[in-house]
Each structure stands twice: as C-alpha cells, then as structure tokens.
Design a protein around this motif. Structure first.
Motif, PDB file in Angstrom:
ATOM      1  N   ASP A  86       0.810  -1.221   0.000  1.00  0.00           N
ATOM      2  CA  ASP A  86       0.000   0.000   0.000  1.00  0.00           C
ATOM      3  C   ASP A  86       0.845   1.275   0.000  1.00  0.00           C
ATOM      4  OD1 ASP A  86       0.939  -0.225   2.625  1.00  0.00           O
ATOM      5  OD2 ASP A  86      -0.954   0.400   3.520  1.00  0.00           O
ATOM      6  N   ASP A  87       2.172   1.164   0.122  1.00  0.00           N
ATOM      7  CA  ASP A  87       3.007   2.352   0.311  1.00  0.00           C
ATOM      8  C   ASP A  87       3.117   3.220  -0.936  1.00  0.00           C
ATOM      9  OD1 ASP A  87       4.684   4.021   1.972  1.00  0.00           O
ATOM     10  OD2 ASP A  87       6.359   3.296   0.745  1.00  0.00           O
ATOM     11  N   MET A  88       3.519   2.650  -2.068  1.00  0.00           N
ATOM     12  CA  MET A  88       3.692   3.470  -3.261  1.00  0.00           C
ATOM     13  C   MET A  88       2.357   4.031  -3.727  1.00  0.00           C
ATOM     14  SD  MET A  88       5.961   4.794  -5.073  1.00  0.00           S
ATOM     15  CE  MET A  88       5.308   6.190  -5.954  1.00  0.00           C
ATOM     16  N   ALA A  89       1.312   3.232  -3.648  1.00  0.00           N
ATOM     17  CA  ALA A  89      -0.021   3.726  -4.004  1.00  0.00           C
ATOM     18  C   ALA A  89      -0.397   4.916  -3.121  1.00  0.00           C
ATOM     19  CB  ALA A  89      -1.053   2.611  -3.879  1.00  0.00           C
ATOM     20  N   ALA A  90      -0.047   4.839  -1.834  1.00  0.00           N
ATOM     21  CA  ALA A  90      -0.341   5.946  -0.909  1.00  0.00           C
ATOM     22  C   ALA A  90       0.408   7.206  -1.312  1.00  0.00           C
ATOM     23  CB  ALA A  90       0.020   5.544   0.519  1.00  0.00           C
ATOM     24  N   HIS A  91       1.665   7.074  -1.741  1.00  0.00           N
ATOM     25  CA  HIS A  91       2.425   8.250  -2.173  1.00  0.00           C
ATOM     26  C   HIS A  91       1.786   8.901  -3.405  1.00  0.00           C
ATOM     27  CE1 HIS A  91       5.474   7.477   0.735  1.00  0.00           C
ATOM     28  NE2 HIS A  91       6.012   6.447   0.118  1.00  0.00           N
ATOM     29  N   ILE A  92       1.336   8.090  -4.341  1.00  0.00           N
ATOM     30  CA  ILE A  92       0.703   8.631  -5.548  1.00  0.00           C
ATOM     31  C   ILE A  92      -0.608   9.333  -5.207  1.00  0.00           C
ATOM     32  CG2 ILE A  92      -0.366   8.014  -7.762  1.00  0.00           C
ATOM     33  CD1 ILE A  92       1.815   5.792  -7.964  1.00  0.00           C
ATOM     34  N   LYS A  93      -1.440   8.705  -4.374  1.00  0.00           N
ATOM     35  CA  LYS A  93      -2.706   9.318  -3.972  1.00  0.00           C
ATOM     36  C   LYS A  93      -2.465  10.646  -3.267  1.00  0.00           C
ATOM     37  CE  LYS A  93      -4.898   4.819  -3.435  1.00  0.00           C
ATOM     38  NZ  LYS A  93      -5.375   3.813  -2.472  1.00  0.00           N
ATOM     39  N   THR A  94      -1.431  10.691  -2.422  1.00  0.00           N
ATOM     40  CA  THR A  94      -1.094  11.928  -1.725  1.00  0.00           C
ATOM     41  C   THR A  94      -0.698  13.013  -2.718  1.00  0.00           C
ATOM     42  OG1 THR A  94      -0.451  10.785   0.290  1.00  0.00           O
ATOM     43  CG2 THR A  94       0.498  12.966  -0.053  1.00  0.00           C
ATOM     44  N   SER A  95       0.070  12.651  -3.739  1.00  0.00           N
ATOM     45  CA  SER A  95       0.453  13.639  -4.749  1.00  0.00           C
ATOM     46  C   SER A  95      -0.749  14.130  -5.544  1.00  0.00           C
ATOM     47  CB  SER A  95       1.500  13.066  -5.693  1.00  0.00           C
ATOM     48  OG  SER A  95       2.731  12.921  -5.027  1.00  0.00           O
ATOM     49  N   LEU A  96      -1.696  13.260  -5.813  1.00  0.00           N
ATOM     50  CA  LEU A  96      -2.892  13.665  -6.556  1.00  0.00           C
ATOM     51  C   LEU A  96      -3.783  14.605  -5.745  1.00  0.00           C
ATOM     52  CD1 LEU A  96      -3.843  10.260  -8.215  1.00  0.00           C
ATOM     53  CD2 LEU A  96      -2.939  12.301  -9.363  1.00  0.00           C
ATOM     54  N   LEU A  97      -3.970  14.298  -4.475  1.00  0.00           N
ATOM     55  CA  LEU A  97      -4.857  15.105  -3.632  1.00  0.00           C
ATOM     56  C   LEU A  97      -4.156  16.307  -3.010  1.00  0.00           C
ATOM     57  CD1 LEU A  97      -6.835  12.190  -2.059  1.00  0.00           C
ATOM     58  CD2 LEU A  97      -7.817  14.069  -3.370  1.00  0.00           C
ATOM     59  N   GLY A  98      -2.919  16.142  -2.611  1.00  0.00           N
ATOM     60  CA  GLY A  98      -2.149  17.261  -2.086  1.00  0.00           C
ATOM     61  C   GLY A  98      -1.992  17.256  -0.581  1.00  0.00           C
ATOM     62  N   PRO A  99      -0.925  17.941  -0.105  1.00  0.00           N
ATOM     63  CA  PRO A  99      -0.606  17.970   1.315  1.00  0.00           C
ATOM     64  C   PRO A  99      -1.181  19.160   2.076  1.00  0.00           C
ATOM     65  CG  PRO A  99       1.204  18.894   0.100  1.00  0.00           C
ATOM     66  CD  PRO A  99       0.173  18.473  -0.924  1.00  0.00           C
ATOM     67  N   SER A 100      -1.895  20.067   1.389  1.00  0.00           N
ATOM     68  CA  SER A 100      -2.319  21.270   2.118  1.00  0.00           C
ATOM     69  C   SER A 100      -3.611  21.861   1.575  1.00  0.00           C
ATOM     70  CB  SER A 100      -1.212  22.327   2.088  1.00  0.00           C
ATOM     71  OG  SER A 100      -1.017  22.796   0.772  1.00  0.00           O
ATOM     72  N   LEU A 101      -4.217  22.674   2.435  1.00  0.00           N
ATOM     73  CA  LEU A 101      -5.399  23.465   2.084  1.00  0.00           C
ATOM     74  C   LEU A 101      -5.192  24.877   2.610  1.00  0.00           C
ATOM     75  CD1 LEU A 101      -8.180  20.986   3.305  1.00  0.00           C
ATOM     76  CD2 LEU A 101      -7.499  21.384   0.926  1.00  0.00           C
ATOM     77  N   THR A 102      -5.620  25.852   1.869  1.00  0.00           N
ATOM     78  CA  THR A 102      -5.647  27.233   2.351  1.00  0.00           C
ATOM     79  C   THR A 102      -7.108  27.647   2.362  1.00  0.00           C
ATOM     80  OG1 THR A 102      -3.469  27.677   1.428  1.00  0.00           O
ATOM     81  CG2 THR A 102      -4.836  29.584   1.978  1.00  0.00           C
ATOM     82  N   LEU A 103      -7.615  27.951   3.563  1.00  0.00           N
ATOM     83  CA  LEU A 103      -9.048  28.182   3.763  1.00  0.00           C
ATOM     84  C   LEU A 103      -9.308  29.611   4.228  1.00  0.00           C
ATOM     85  CD1 LEU A 103      -9.600  24.869   5.717  1.00  0.00           C
ATOM     86  CD2 LEU A 103     -10.070  25.283   3.292  1.00  0.00           C
TER      87      LEU A 103
END
Length: 139
Positions: A86-103
């Motif tokens: 599940d590790d590499m898939a998790a890295h890809i999903k994180t890159s697609l969704l992103g590490p931050s939000l500005t609200l």
C-alpha cells in the motif's frame, strides 16, 4: 496576526475522515480573526488533505473506492515496494490530492460552504498518528 499550532490526529483506518472540528478546536485564535486565511499542512507523504462534501458518508466511501481503483495497491510496475503493497499507491494518492489546504476565515470562523468539510485522507492500512501544521494569518 500570525499564529501556528501543531495538531496530532489519532490513528484512523484507511479512508476519508472528516477532521474539521479537530482543526478548528486546535486554533483558538480563529475566533478573534475578522478576515484571514488558515493554512493546513499535513507532514506526511502517505496521507493527504482535501475539502469536500461533509454530510453524506457515501461520498467518503465513494472517494475511497475510486482512488483504490485508480491507484491500486501492489501494482507490479511499482519499483518502490519495500514498505508494503500500500506504500507506493499511498504516495501517488497523496500527490494527486495534495498535502495542504488554504481556507478563508471570516468573522471568527472558517468561511466554508454549507456542505464543505476538511478531510484527512488516510491512504495506508497502518498509517499511524498524523501531524498537521496549522498556520493562521489575519486581522
């Protein structure tokens, strides 16, 4: 005004989890800001953040099903596999969704739409506790 807090979220199962209340509670200065921005950053490479519908649990389950289909665990083409299927898939999903939000912040509250909520997107089967860095700026 600038302030910053670190929020450690308890470990959760793989999936999409609403964390809006935890984020707001971790930034007490939010209530005194008339106009500003809250930046939410996750300090991990296998979990991400997104903003989406906060009412129906079906949405969260559909997100999980979609991302598992689009980015499968254990794909034979992955080279990075030493930390589990599940590790590499998790890295890809994180890159697609992103590490931050500005609200946006308005009148002491997050200026979110009626049906919007902050999601922690946990992409690992055993992700563990997750740390968020919350930076508030405003007046």
């Amino acid at each position: 005004m600038w302030t910053q807090h670190e929020l450690t979220l308890r470990p959760v199962r793989r999936g999409f989890h609403l964390i809006t209340r935890e984020v707001v509670a971790a930034v007490p200065e939010l209530a005194s800001v008339g106009v500003g921005l809250l930046h939410v950053f996750i300090q991990h490479t296998s979990a991400s953040l997104t903003l989406n519908e906060n009412a129906s649990p079906d949405v969260r389950r559909d997100f999980e099903r979609y991302f598992n289909h689009a980015v499968p665990d254990g794909w034979a083409e992955y080279e990075h596999a030493q930390e589990g299927p599940d590790d590499m898939a998790a890295h890809i999903k994180t890159s697609l969704l992103g590490p931050s939000l500005t609200l946006p912040v308005r009148a002491g509250r997050l200026a979110l739409g009626t049906w919007q909520g902050i999601y922690l997107c946990e992409h690992r089967d055993q992700g563990g506790a997750r740390k968020l860095l919350l930076t508030l700026q405003g007046e």
